[in-house]
Design an enzyme around this catalytic site. Structure first.
Site, mmCIF file in Angstrom:
data_model
loop_
_atom_site.group_PDB
_atom_site.id
_atom_site.type_symbol
_atom_site.label_atom_id
_atom_site.label_comp_id
_atom_site.label_asym_id
_atom_site.label_seq_id
_atom_site.Cartn_x
_atom_site.Cartn_y
_atom_site.Cartn_z
ATOM 1 N N ASP A 46 -18.197 -7.058 -20.978
ATOM 2 C CA ASP A 46 -17.385 -8.259 -20.666
ATOM 3 C C ASP A 46 -15.883 -7.659 -21.659
ATOM 4 O O ASP A 46 -15.878 -7.420 -22.772
ATOM 5 C CB ASP A 46 -17.663 -9.403 -21.376
ATOM 6 C CG ASP A 46 -16.401 -10.598 -21.260
ATOM 7 O OD1 ASP A 46 -16.491 -11.144 -20.381
ATOM 8 O OD2 ASP A 46 -15.581 -10.785 -22.139
ATOM 9 N N TYR A 51 -7.290 -7.434 -24.398
ATOM 10 C CA TYR A 51 -8.003 -6.715 -25.419
ATOM 11 C C TYR A 51 -7.364 -5.330 -25.718
ATOM 12 O O TYR A 51 -7.820 -4.722 -26.713
ATOM 13 C CB TYR A 51 -9.747 -6.652 -25.046
ATOM 14 C CG TYR A 51 -10.275 -7.737 -25.098
ATOM 15 C CD1 TYR A 51 -9.815 -9.137 -25.412
ATOM 16 C CD2 TYR A 51 -11.570 -7.825 -24.533
ATOM 17 C CE1 TYR A 51 -10.596 -10.327 -25.258
ATOM 18 C CE2 TYR A 51 -12.387 -9.149 -24.319
ATOM 19 C CZ TYR A 51 -11.734 -10.350 -24.785
ATOM 20 O OH TYR A 51 -12.450 -11.446 -24.678
ATOM 21 N N LYS A 76 -10.323 -9.852 -17.551
ATOM 22 C CA LYS A 76 -9.751 -11.313 -17.527
ATOM 23 C C LYS A 76 -8.073 -10.977 -17.165
ATOM 24 O O LYS A 76 -7.468 -10.102 -17.861
ATOM 25 C CB LYS A 76 -9.869 -12.087 -18.729
ATOM 26 C CG LYS A 76 -11.393 -12.106 -19.112
ATOM 27 C CD LYS A 76 -11.771 -12.650 -20.424
ATOM 28 C CE LYS A 76 -12.986 -12.728 -20.833
ATOM 29 N NZ LYS A 76 -13.496 -11.510 -21.470
ATOM 30 N N HIS A 109 -8.148 -15.861 -17.995
ATOM 31 C CA HIS A 109 -8.252 -16.158 -19.463
ATOM 32 C C HIS A 109 -8.392 -17.303 -19.958
ATOM 33 O O HIS A 109 -9.146 -17.834 -20.930
ATOM 34 C CB HIS A 109 -7.722 -14.804 -20.178
ATOM 35 C CG HIS A 109 -8.507 -14.473 -21.569
ATOM 36 N ND1 HIS A 109 -8.235 -13.196 -22.183
ATOM 37 C CD2 HIS A 109 -9.237 -15.006 -22.329
ATOM 38 C CE1 HIS A 109 -8.942 -13.045 -22.974
ATOM 39 N NE2 HIS A 109 -9.648 -13.932 -23.154
ATOM 40 N N LEU A 190 -22.079 -16.355 -31.740
ATOM 41 C CA LEU A 190 -22.700 -16.195 -33.139
ATOM 42 C C LEU A 190 -21.544 -16.919 -33.947
ATOM 43 O O LEU A 190 -21.790 -17.188 -35.422
ATOM 44 C CB LEU A 190 -23.148 -14.911 -33.590
ATOM 45 C CG LEU A 190 -23.768 -14.193 -32.764
ATOM 46 C CD1 LEU A 190 -24.193 -12.764 -33.413
ATOM 47 C CD2 LEU A 190 -25.297 -14.639 -32.501
ATOM 48 N N SER A 232 -20.474 -6.069 -30.963
ATOM 49 C CA SER A 232 -20.705 -5.386 -32.070
ATOM 50 C C SER A 232 -20.381 -4.008 -31.748
ATOM 51 O O SER A 232 -20.277 -3.623 -30.777
ATOM 52 C CB SER A 232 -22.096 -5.503 -32.686
ATOM 53 O OG SER A 232 -22.535 -4.489 -33.706
ATOM 54 N N ARG A 237 -27.026 -2.847 -34.430
ATOM 55 C CA ARG A 237 -26.853 -4.260 -34.242
ATOM 56 C C ARG A 237 -26.756 -4.280 -32.788
ATOM 57 O O ARG A 237 -27.296 -5.468 -32.251
ATOM 58 C CB ARG A 237 -25.433 -4.825 -35.091
ATOM 59 C CG ARG A 237 -25.091 -6.148 -34.686
ATOM 60 C CD ARG A 237 -26.121 -7.208 -34.938
ATOM 61 N NE ARG A 237 -26.579 -6.997 -36.495
ATOM 62 C CZ ARG A 237 -27.407 -7.559 -37.205
ATOM 63 N NH1 ARG A 237 -28.408 -8.375 -36.583
ATOM 64 N NH2 ARG A 237 -27.656 -7.424 -38.514
#
Length: 274
Positions: A46, A51, A76, A109, A190, A232, A237
């Site tokens: 994604d 970004y 997006k 978005h 998270l 991450s 991770r």
């Protein structure tokens, strides 16, 4: 390598329930991060024009041994590019950076406060009819925004990607999604800042299950039926975040995590942002 289940969207397209988010991953690191994720078993990435790392995702897809048809790619439309003509131009720009001939999922978005997302959505429908996008959805839409789209356009969004975690459970919005066949996708699953992962309820359940706190929260998302895209850049991770299919939470543990809800956003409020 873990087998991530697919969810079937209301138009029949299948989306892997767990993917990699690349928000705030620097462009120069993105290809390596995505390649690490693909090697760990991820088949869903994604990104977003905003970004600034679509090209890095495209570079990873160009060199990976994983066949293109096995990888589900989302990007997006940025807020300043609403409207039909700007949407079509921006989509072409994203596709060039991603080095793709077709996109799996395209999202608006943010709805923004200009109310021009209906015209934008009609451009999404056009791209979908032309076969350039397999399925279309939105991000950060509230019920009012979704209702407006459904009243004024032809295609109900297949996905709404929203901030969602045990401190922001979004029960009412998830119920609306379920009523209309819209899949709930969780960004910031998270929560930002790390407070959630040190919450006593989360750490208790982690001890009970012998798992990491992040794994417990990701598992909670999966059992609620959410699509989830933890981010991450650390290989260990990345591997840990997908290693969540060898255990289940009890109904009591799921309820305890849901009971942490504070309606606490760590990102912008869609009703006032943009």
């Amino acid at each position: 390598m873990p087998a991530v289940p697919n969810l079937t969207l209301h138009d029949g397209v299948e989306i892997p329930q767990l993917g990699l988010g690349v928000w705030q991953v620097p462009q120069e690191q993105t290809a390596e991060v995505v390649l690490n994720a693909l090697g760990a078993g991820y088949r869903h990435v994604d990104t977003a024009a905003g970004y600034g790392n679509e090209a890095g995702v495209g570079d990873a897809l160009r060199v990976t041994d994983v066949p293109r048809e096995e990888v589900f790619i989302t990007t997006k439309l940025p807020n300043e590019r609403h409207g039909r003509d700007a949407t079509l131009r921006t989509f072409d720009e994203s596709m060039a950076k991603l080095q793709l001939e077709h996109l799996d999922l395209y999202l608006i978005h943010w709805p923004t406060q200009r109310d021009d997302y209906v015209e934008t959505w009609k451009a999404f429908e056009e791209l979908h009819r032309d076969g350039r996008i397999r399925t279309i959805g939105v991000s950060n839409f509230q019920k009012t925004h979704l209702r407006k789209l459904m009243d004024e356009t032809d295609i109900v969004p297949t996905v709404n990607q929203v901030e969602l975690h045990p401190y922001l459970v979004q029960e009412d919005l998830r119920a609306f999604h379920a009523e209309h066949g819209i899949a709930t996708e969780a960004w910031s699953p998270l929560a930002r800042g790390g407070e959630l992962l040190s919450d006593p309820v989360v750490t208790r359940i982690a001890a009970e299950t012998g798992r990491e706190p992040a794994q417990v929260v990701i598992r909670w998302h999966l059992q609620l039926g959410n699509v989830v895209i933890p981010k991450s850049v650390t290989p260990s991770r990345i591997e840990s975040n997908i290693d969540v299919f060898g255990f289940t939470l009890t109904d009591e543990q799921v309820a305890a995590l849901s009971a942490l809800n504070r309606d606490q956003r760590t990102g912008p409020d869609p009703d006032t942002f943009g």
